[in-house]
Design a protein around this motif. Structure first.
Motif, PDB file in Angstrom:
ATOM      1  N   VAL A 186       6.601  -4.470 -58.088  1.00 16.30           N
ATOM      2  CA  VAL A 186       7.471  -3.655 -56.964  1.00 16.30           C
ATOM      3  C   VAL A 186       7.246  -4.182 -55.795  1.00 16.30           C
ATOM      4  O   VAL A 186       7.973  -3.783 -54.594  1.00 16.30           O
ATOM      5  CB  VAL A 186       7.258  -2.057 -57.037  1.00 16.30           C
ATOM      6  N   SER A 187       6.013  -4.780 -55.377  1.00 13.36           N
ATOM      7  CA  SER A 187       5.574  -5.490 -54.067  1.00 13.36           C
ATOM      8  C   SER A 187       6.716  -6.325 -53.756  1.00 13.36           C
ATOM      9  O   SER A 187       6.887  -6.668 -52.568  1.00 13.36           O
ATOM     10  CB  SER A 187       4.394  -5.985 -54.012  1.00 13.36           C
ATOM     11  N   GLY A 188       7.294  -6.895 -54.702  1.00 11.52           N
ATOM     12  CA  GLY A 188       8.450  -8.045 -54.521  1.00 11.52           C
ATOM     13  C   GLY A 188       9.542  -7.416 -53.759  1.00 11.52           C
ATOM     14  O   GLY A 188      10.723  -7.814 -53.310  1.00 11.52           O
TER      15      GLY A 188
ATOM     16  N   ARG B 143       1.619  -5.113 -46.295  1.00  8.64           N
ATOM     17  CA  ARG B 143       1.130  -5.322 -45.132  1.00  8.64           C
ATOM     18  C   ARG B 143      -0.134  -6.274 -44.934  1.00  8.64           C
ATOM     19  O   ARG B 143      -0.223  -7.129 -44.364  1.00  8.64           O
ATOM     20  CB  ARG B 143       0.719  -4.022 -44.174  1.00  8.64           C
ATOM     21  N   GLY B 144      -0.933  -6.139 -45.870  1.00  7.27           N
ATOM     22  CA  GLY B 144      -2.184  -6.769 -45.857  1.00  7.27           C
ATOM     23  C   GLY B 144      -1.993  -8.043 -46.546  1.00  7.27           C
ATOM     24  O   GLY B 144      -3.095  -8.999 -46.823  1.00  7.27           O
ATOM     25  N   ASN B 145      -1.079  -8.160 -47.287  1.00  8.54           N
ATOM     26  CA  ASN B 145      -1.006  -9.296 -48.454  1.00  8.54           C
ATOM     27  C   ASN B 145       0.219 -10.188 -48.565  1.00  8.54           C
ATOM     28  O   ASN B 145       1.366  -9.934 -49.335  1.00  8.54           O
ATOM     29  CB  ASN B 145      -1.271  -8.855 -49.854  1.00  8.54           C
ATOM     30  N   PRO B 146       0.528 -10.837 -47.439  1.00 11.40           N
ATOM     31  CA  PRO B 146       1.842 -11.561 -47.341  1.00 11.40           C
ATOM     32  C   PRO B 146       2.250 -12.633 -48.453  1.00 11.40           C
ATOM     33  O   PRO B 146       3.520 -12.519 -48.631  1.00 11.40           O
ATOM     34  CB  PRO B 146       1.860 -12.141 -46.048  1.00 11.40           C
ATOM     35  N   ALA B 147       1.368 -13.280 -48.883  1.00  6.44           N
ATOM     36  CA  ALA B 147       1.440 -14.124 -50.032  1.00  6.44           C
ATOM     37  C   ALA B 147       1.798 -13.361 -51.212  1.00  6.44           C
ATOM     38  O   ALA B 147       2.584 -13.850 -51.981  1.00  6.44           O
ATOM     39  CB  ALA B 147       0.256 -15.062 -50.283  1.00  6.44           C
ATOM     40  N   TYR B 148       1.102 -12.335 -51.571  1.00  5.77           N
ATOM     41  CA  TYR B 148       1.300 -11.595 -52.918  1.00  5.77           C
ATOM     42  C   TYR B 148       2.708 -11.220 -52.800  1.00  5.77           C
ATOM     43  O   TYR B 148       3.669 -11.252 -53.649  1.00  5.77           O
ATOM     44  CB  TYR B 148       0.415 -10.410 -52.871  1.00  5.77           C
ATOM     45  N   ALA B 149       3.175 -10.520 -51.673  1.00  3.65           N
ATOM     46  CA  ALA B 149       4.556 -10.000 -51.556  1.00  3.65           C
ATOM     47  C   ALA B 149       5.542 -11.000 -51.702  1.00  3.65           C
ATOM     48  O   ALA B 149       6.743 -10.792 -52.359  1.00  3.65           O
ATOM     49  CB  ALA B 149       4.672  -9.043 -50.218  1.00  3.65           C
TER      50      ALA B 149
ATOM     51  N   VAL C  50      14.493 -12.706 -68.261  1.00  5.66           N
ATOM     52  CA  VAL C  50      14.502 -11.320 -67.933  1.00  5.66           C
ATOM     53  C   VAL C  50      13.265 -11.092 -67.104  1.00  5.66           C
ATOM     54  O   VAL C  50      12.135 -12.024 -66.760  1.00  5.66           O
ATOM     55  CB  VAL C  50      14.810 -10.195 -68.839  1.00  5.66           C
ATOM     56  N   GLY C  51      12.971  -9.829 -66.363  1.00  5.79           N
ATOM     57  CA  GLY C  51      11.749  -9.674 -65.550  1.00  5.79           C
ATOM     58  C   GLY C  51      11.404  -8.226 -65.686  1.00  5.79           C
ATOM     59  O   GLY C  51      12.216  -7.206 -66.072  1.00  5.79           O
ATOM     60  N   LEU C  52      10.183  -8.042 -65.325  1.00  2.79           N
ATOM     61  CA  LEU C  52       9.512  -6.746 -65.473  1.00  2.79           C
ATOM     62  C   LEU C  52       8.721  -6.482 -64.026  1.00  2.79           C
ATOM     63  O   LEU C  52       7.759  -7.469 -63.834  1.00  2.79           O
ATOM     64  CB  LEU C  52       8.642  -6.831 -66.444  1.00  2.79           C
ATOM     65  N   ALA C  53       8.775  -5.319 -63.254  1.00  3.17           N
ATOM     66  CA  ALA C  53       8.275  -5.248 -62.020  1.00  3.17           C
ATOM     67  C   ALA C  53       7.412  -4.056 -62.237  1.00  3.17           C
ATOM     68  O   ALA C  53       7.788  -2.935 -62.091  1.00  3.17           O
ATOM     69  CB  ALA C  53       9.122  -5.239 -60.775  1.00  3.17           C
TER      70      ALA C  53
ATOM     71  N   GLY D 180       7.001   4.438 -62.542  1.00  2.28           N
ATOM     72  CA  GLY D 180       6.850   6.007 -62.406  1.00  2.28           C
ATOM     73  C   GLY D 180       7.631   6.648 -61.295  1.00  2.28           C
ATOM     74  O   GLY D 180       7.325   7.790 -60.983  1.00  2.28           O
ATOM     75  N   GLY D 181       8.452   5.909 -60.736  1.00  2.74           N
ATOM     76  CA  GLY D 181       9.270   6.448 -59.373  1.00  2.74           C
ATOM     77  C   GLY D 181       8.772   5.962 -58.191  1.00  2.74           C
ATOM     78  O   GLY D 181       9.250   6.555 -57.031  1.00  2.74           O
ATOM     79  N   LEU D 182       7.609   5.219 -58.170  1.00  3.15           N
ATOM     80  CA  LEU D 182       6.990   4.825 -56.803  1.00  3.15           C
ATOM     81  C   LEU D 182       7.929   4.410 -55.863  1.00  3.15           C
ATOM     82  O   LEU D 182       7.816   4.672 -54.436  1.00  3.15           O
ATOM     83  CB  LEU D 182       5.967   3.857 -57.182  1.00  3.15           C
ATOM     84  N   SER D 183       8.844   3.451 -56.170  1.00  2.18           N
ATOM     85  CA  SER D 183       9.797   2.478 -55.446  1.00  2.18           C
ATOM     86  C   SER D 183      10.919   3.549 -54.999  1.00  2.18           C
ATOM     87  O   SER D 183      11.852   3.028 -53.933  1.00  2.18           O
ATOM     88  CB  SER D 183      10.060   1.274 -56.005  1.00  2.18           C
ATOM     89  N   LEU D 184      11.135   4.972 -55.602  1.00  3.22           N
ATOM     90  CA  LEU D 184      12.110   5.618 -55.044  1.00  3.22           C
ATOM     91  C   LEU D 184      12.023   6.143 -53.644  1.00  3.22           C
ATOM     92  O   LEU D 184      13.175   6.632 -52.989  1.00  3.22           O
ATOM     93  CB  LEU D 184      12.465   6.637 -56.091  1.00  3.22           C
TER      94      LEU D 184
END
Length: 243
Positions: free
Chosen positions: A137-139, A144-150, A175-178, A239-243
């Motif tokens: 979901v970071s995609g 803020r602390g992890n520009p490369a990861y995001a 296909v993908g899974l986040a 679990g709805g985090l990105s909502l």
């Protein structure tokens, strides 16, 4: 017919030695697949006692996917029907703002996805195979602390779209899974810090972190005939985090 029966199928889980990847690997193993995993340690015995790692029943190879030469030299399963790209790393304490940290994370989290996909393209095309790219979901947000990861995870989502379109006519379904917040070695900075953990849980509508088994269920669906008409899409499992 059981669409979630993978008997006779060959599966490779890159990053399957622990965490989400290991949970995914065992889900396919439990449903009849011959499962091979790649990890970074010398051999399977080196994972004895490691939390979130169970290599029983899995074929194991040491491959550092941050090194393209190791990917090129690595052996995969003779028969490959499903390729799960679950590799990932992160550098904390603002290390990703420095060139070395940025380069390492991008090499593992993004560059290696394309290298692995290319390596196994012909095998998968011959068997009408599936690639599942595991991002985060970071995609979809800032980190803020992890520009490369995001950035790498956003790239993984985009790569899923592009390969999905490009390779569908080759007989490969991409296909993908986040995942959202899952308790693995990469998230210990949150899960082992009481205040951060409680803050994270408050932001998840289901009120709990995800598990590798939660991610495995989604991966099984995406790789199965049940998702035969899904191409290039990334399923968010948070679990709805990105909502």
């Amino acid at each position: 017919m059981n669409e979630l029966d993978f008997s006779g199928k060959g599966v490779l889980v890159v990053g399957g030695s622990s965490g989400i990847g290991n949970g995914v690997a065992h889900a396919f193993l439990d449903r009849g697949a011959a499962v091979h995993v790649w990890g970074t340690r010398r051999n399977a015995e080196a994972y004895d006692g490691v939390e979130g790692s169970d290599l029983n029943g899995l074929a194991y190879s040491q491959v550092d996917v941050g090194d393209r030469a190791e990917i090129d030299a690595a052996a995969g399963p003779r028969a490959l029907d499903v390729l799960i790209l679950c590799q990932g790393t992160v550098v904390y304490r603002r290390g990703e703002f420095a060139p070395d940290g940025w380069d390492r994370v991008m090499a593992v989290n993004l560059d290696s996805l394309m290298a692995c996909a290319n390596k196994f393209h012909d095998q998968l095309a011959a068997r009408n195979g599936v690639i599942v790219i595991v991002s985060s979901v970071s995609g979809y947000t800032s980190n803020r602390g992890n520009p490369a990861y995001a950035a790498s995870k956003a790239g993984a989502v985009s790569l899923t779209k592009t390969l999905g379109e490009a390779w569908a006519r080759d007989g490969i379904r991409v296909v993908g899974l986040a995942p959202g917040l899952v308790d693995t070695k990469l998230t210990k900075v949150t899960t082992e810090h009481p205040e951060r953990r409680e803050g994270a849980l408050r932001s998840i509508p289901l009120g709990r972190m995800g598990t590798p088994q939660d991610m495995a269920g989604a991966a099984l669906f995406l790789a199965s005939p049940l998702a035969a008409y899904v191409v290039g899409q990334t399923l968010i499992v948070d679990g709805g985090l990105s909502l």
